[in-house]
Motif scaffolding. Structure first.
Motif, mmCIF file in Angstrom:
data_model
loop_
_atom_site.group_PDB
_atom_site.id
_atom_site.type_symbol
_atom_site.label_atom_id
_atom_site.label_comp_id
_atom_site.label_asym_id
_atom_site.label_seq_id
_atom_site.Cartn_x
_atom_site.Cartn_y
_atom_site.Cartn_z
ATOM 1 N N ILE A 69 0.996 -1.094 0.188
ATOM 2 C CA ILE A 69 0.083 0.126 -0.078
ATOM 3 C C ILE A 69 1.050 1.149 0.091
ATOM 4 O O ILE A 69 0.646 2.226 -0.770
ATOM 5 N N VAL A 70 1.905 1.283 0.821
ATOM 6 C CA VAL A 70 2.838 2.487 0.922
ATOM 7 C C VAL A 70 3.426 2.551 -0.312
ATOM 8 O O VAL A 70 3.924 3.554 -0.967
ATOM 9 N N PHE A 71 3.875 1.431 -1.029
ATOM 10 C CA PHE A 71 4.565 1.415 -2.386
ATOM 11 C C PHE A 71 3.731 2.044 -3.440
ATOM 12 O O PHE A 71 4.100 3.040 -4.360
ATOM 13 N N VAL A 72 2.376 1.827 -3.339
ATOM 14 C CA VAL A 72 1.518 2.435 -4.503
ATOM 15 C C VAL A 72 1.443 4.065 -3.970
ATOM 16 O O VAL A 72 1.446 4.795 -5.058
ATOM 17 N N ILE A 73 1.385 4.258 -3.042
ATOM 18 C CA ILE A 73 1.255 5.543 -2.601
ATOM 19 C C ILE A 73 2.474 6.388 -2.925
ATOM 20 O O ILE A 73 2.578 7.484 -3.460
ATOM 21 N N ALA A 74 3.823 5.892 -2.498
ATOM 22 C CA ALA A 74 5.009 6.456 -2.902
ATOM 23 C C ALA A 74 4.972 6.792 -4.351
ATOM 24 O O ALA A 74 6.083 7.593 -4.662
ATOM 25 N N ASN A 75 4.389 5.939 -5.207
ATOM 26 C CA ASN A 75 4.656 6.138 -6.715
ATOM 27 C C ASN A 75 3.305 6.811 -7.454
ATOM 28 O O ASN A 75 3.408 6.890 -8.704
ATOM 29 N N SER A 76 2.545 7.019 -6.759
ATOM 30 C CA SER A 76 1.236 7.794 -7.100
ATOM 31 C C SER A 76 1.302 9.272 -7.131
ATOM 32 O O SER A 76 0.635 10.058 -7.547
ATOM 33 N N PHE A 77 2.259 9.864 -6.064
ATOM 34 C CA PHE A 77 2.174 11.343 -5.795
ATOM 35 C C PHE A 77 3.580 11.909 -6.166
ATOM 36 O O PHE A 77 4.769 11.183 -5.949
ATOM 37 N N PRO A 78 3.604 13.115 -6.043
ATOM 38 C CA PRO A 78 5.060 14.003 -6.428
ATOM 39 C C PRO A 78 5.880 13.569 -5.015
ATOM 40 O O PRO A 78 5.568 13.529 -3.883
ATOM 41 N N ILE A 79 7.355 13.347 -5.392
ATOM 42 C CA ILE A 79 8.235 13.187 -4.379
ATOM 43 C C ILE A 79 8.442 14.737 -3.764
ATOM 44 O O ILE A 79 8.348 14.752 -2.397
ATOM 45 N N VAL A 80 8.867 15.715 -4.270
ATOM 46 C CA VAL A 80 8.994 16.951 -3.953
ATOM 47 C C VAL A 80 8.452 18.189 -4.975
ATOM 48 O O VAL A 80 8.305 17.628 -6.176
ATOM 49 N N ILE A 81 8.015 19.243 -4.280
ATOM 50 C CA ILE A 81 7.502 20.235 -5.077
ATOM 51 C C ILE A 81 8.554 21.373 -5.187
ATOM 52 O O ILE A 81 8.798 21.552 -3.868
ATOM 53 N N VAL A 82 9.178 21.891 -6.134
ATOM 54 C CA VAL A 82 10.128 22.724 -6.088
ATOM 55 C C VAL A 82 9.601 24.213 -6.713
ATOM 56 O O VAL A 82 8.849 24.308 -7.862
ATOM 57 N N GLU A 83 9.620 25.363 -5.867
ATOM 58 C CA GLU A 83 9.113 26.572 -6.350
ATOM 59 C C GLU A 83 10.447 27.481 -6.627
ATOM 60 O O GLU A 83 11.420 27.579 -5.832
ATOM 61 N N LEU A 84 10.426 28.222 -7.674
ATOM 62 C CA LEU A 84 11.234 28.994 -8.049
ATOM 63 C C LEU A 84 10.889 30.353 -8.806
ATOM 64 O O LEU A 84 10.185 30.168 -9.865
ATOM 65 N N GLN A 85 10.777 31.596 -8.196
ATOM 66 C CA GLN A 85 10.316 32.800 -8.693
ATOM 67 C C GLN A 85 8.757 32.574 -9.370
ATOM 68 O O GLN A 85 8.433 32.856 -10.269
ATOM 69 N N GLY A 86 8.186 31.962 -8.400
ATOM 70 C CA GLY A 86 6.649 31.640 -8.534
ATOM 71 C C GLY A 86 6.388 30.554 -9.488
ATOM 72 O O GLY A 86 5.075 30.213 -9.675
ATOM 73 N N ASN A 87 7.456 29.860 -10.038
ATOM 74 C CA ASN A 87 7.118 28.753 -10.912
ATOM 75 C C ASN A 87 6.919 27.403 -10.013
ATOM 76 O O ASN A 87 8.150 27.356 -9.248
ATOM 77 N N THR A 88 6.397 26.404 -10.171
ATOM 78 C CA THR A 88 6.565 25.303 -9.406
ATOM 79 C C THR A 88 6.754 24.191 -10.324
ATOM 80 O O THR A 88 6.379 24.098 -11.567
ATOM 81 N N SER A 89 7.667 23.088 -9.856
ATOM 82 C CA SER A 89 7.908 21.899 -10.729
ATOM 83 C C SER A 89 7.750 20.654 -9.765
ATOM 84 O O SER A 89 8.278 20.856 -8.492
ATOM 85 N N GLN A 90 7.130 19.512 -10.332
ATOM 86 C CA GLN A 90 7.134 18.485 -9.403
ATOM 87 C C GLN A 90 7.023 17.274 -10.176
ATOM 88 O O GLN A 90 6.587 17.202 -11.340
ATOM 89 N N THR A 91 7.424 16.098 -9.427
ATOM 90 C CA THR A 91 7.649 14.842 -10.314
ATOM 91 C C THR A 91 7.353 13.756 -9.448
ATOM 92 O O THR A 91 7.694 13.790 -8.133
ATOM 93 N N THR A 92 6.963 12.647 -9.913
ATOM 94 C CA THR A 92 6.830 11.413 -9.384
ATOM 95 C C THR A 92 8.269 10.423 -9.844
ATOM 96 O O THR A 92 9.023 11.088 -10.432
ATOM 97 N N LEU A 93 8.339 9.400 -9.159
ATOM 98 C CA LEU A 93 9.502 8.431 -9.304
ATOM 99 C C LEU A 93 9.510 8.273 -10.783
ATOM 100 O O LEU A 93 10.541 8.160 -11.415
ATOM 101 N N ILE A 94 8.043 7.628 -11.280
ATOM 102 C CA ILE A 94 8.153 7.187 -12.696
ATOM 103 C C ILE A 94 8.605 8.413 -13.703
ATOM 104 O O ILE A 94 9.090 8.180 -14.647
ATOM 105 N N GLY A 95 8.119 9.535 -13.391
ATOM 106 C CA GLY A 95 8.329 10.889 -14.127
ATOM 107 C C GLY A 95 9.756 11.252 -14.073
ATOM 108 O O GLY A 95 10.475 11.405 -15.367
ATOM 109 N N ALA A 96 10.559 10.985 -12.957
ATOM 110 C CA ALA A 96 12.053 11.286 -12.878
ATOM 111 C C ALA A 96 12.763 10.177 -13.679
ATOM 112 O O ALA A 96 13.804 10.771 -14.576
#
Length: 216
Positions: A69-96
């Motif tokens: 269950i934790v594995f599914v959650i870990a791979n379904s949501f963003p790992i981190v959200i990065v903000e720079l000058q008002g712009n945000t970027s996020q990705t999942t493990l598969i996305g990375a």
């Protein structure tokens, strides 16, 4: 947790092979003794662990299903959200991993997928298969030998905790330059790493012993 020290087998003593345990460190041979749950037997020659009495298969199955269950959650949501000058970027493990393919780092992407997604998933599914049949149905699964051999081979390739350490090191370096917001997946990977380390501490030969003890 209680521990027991076995005595080396005497010369000429008749035993059944399944009643024996060999020390992986000094090759001493012992006759197995009955252990209580969570007890361990140690070699009297070198002090290495010989074997242990694991938790019941039902308890282990609950632990493995929790990890799934934790594995599914870990791979379904963003790992981190990065903000720079008002712009945000996020990705999942598969996305990375997919990003690695787009920037001509296919080998890195393949390694990420294998060590942090494919191998842990296969390990958890195989364990669920074995524990479900033995712990709940009380019968030996058809492909038990193949499943346990595959588990033994796959375990050395699971590196979720290494991936987590790499992510944390990267985040520490980025803190001074951008705003880093930990995602749900980061906390899920932390919990998953703890669960996988505990699951990996259960040796395959101990599972075999529990199968023989439970099903005769």
């Amino acid at each position: 947790m209680a521990n027991k020290n076995n005595q080396p087998l005497a010369m000429g003593q008749k035993v059944i092979l399944t009643e024996l345990a060999g020390c992986e460190e000094c090759d001493a041979i012992y006759r197995k003794v009955d252990l209580l749950p969570n007890e361990r037997a140690y070699c009297t020659c070198c002090g290495a662990e010989l074997y242990r009495r694991s938790r019941s298969f039902s308890s282990l199955l609950a632990l493995v299903l929790t990890a799934l269950i934790v594995f599914v959650i870990a791979n379904s949501f963003p790992i981190v959200i990065v903000e720079l000058q008002g712009n945000t970027s996020q990705t999942t493990l598969i996305g990375a991993a997919w990003t690695m393919f787009h920037i001509d780092r296919a080998l890195v992407g393949v390694l990420i997928l294998i060590t942090t997604f494919i191998v842990p998933l296969i390990e958890l599914l195989l364990l669920s298969y074995v524990l479900f049949f033995i712990g709940l149905l009380k019968r030996r699964p058809q492909y038990l030998r193949l499943a346990l051999r595959a588990l033994f081979l796959f375990r050395i390739w699971g590196m979720v905790e290494v991936f987590l350490i790499g992510v944390l090191v990267t985040l520490v370096k980025l803190v001074g330059m951008v705003t880093v917001i930990p995602g749900i997946a980061l906390w899920a990977f932390t919990l998953l790493s703890v669960l996988l380390v505990y699951i990996a501490s259960i040796k395959i030969k101990d599972l075999w012993d529990e199968v023989d003890r439970s099903l005769g």
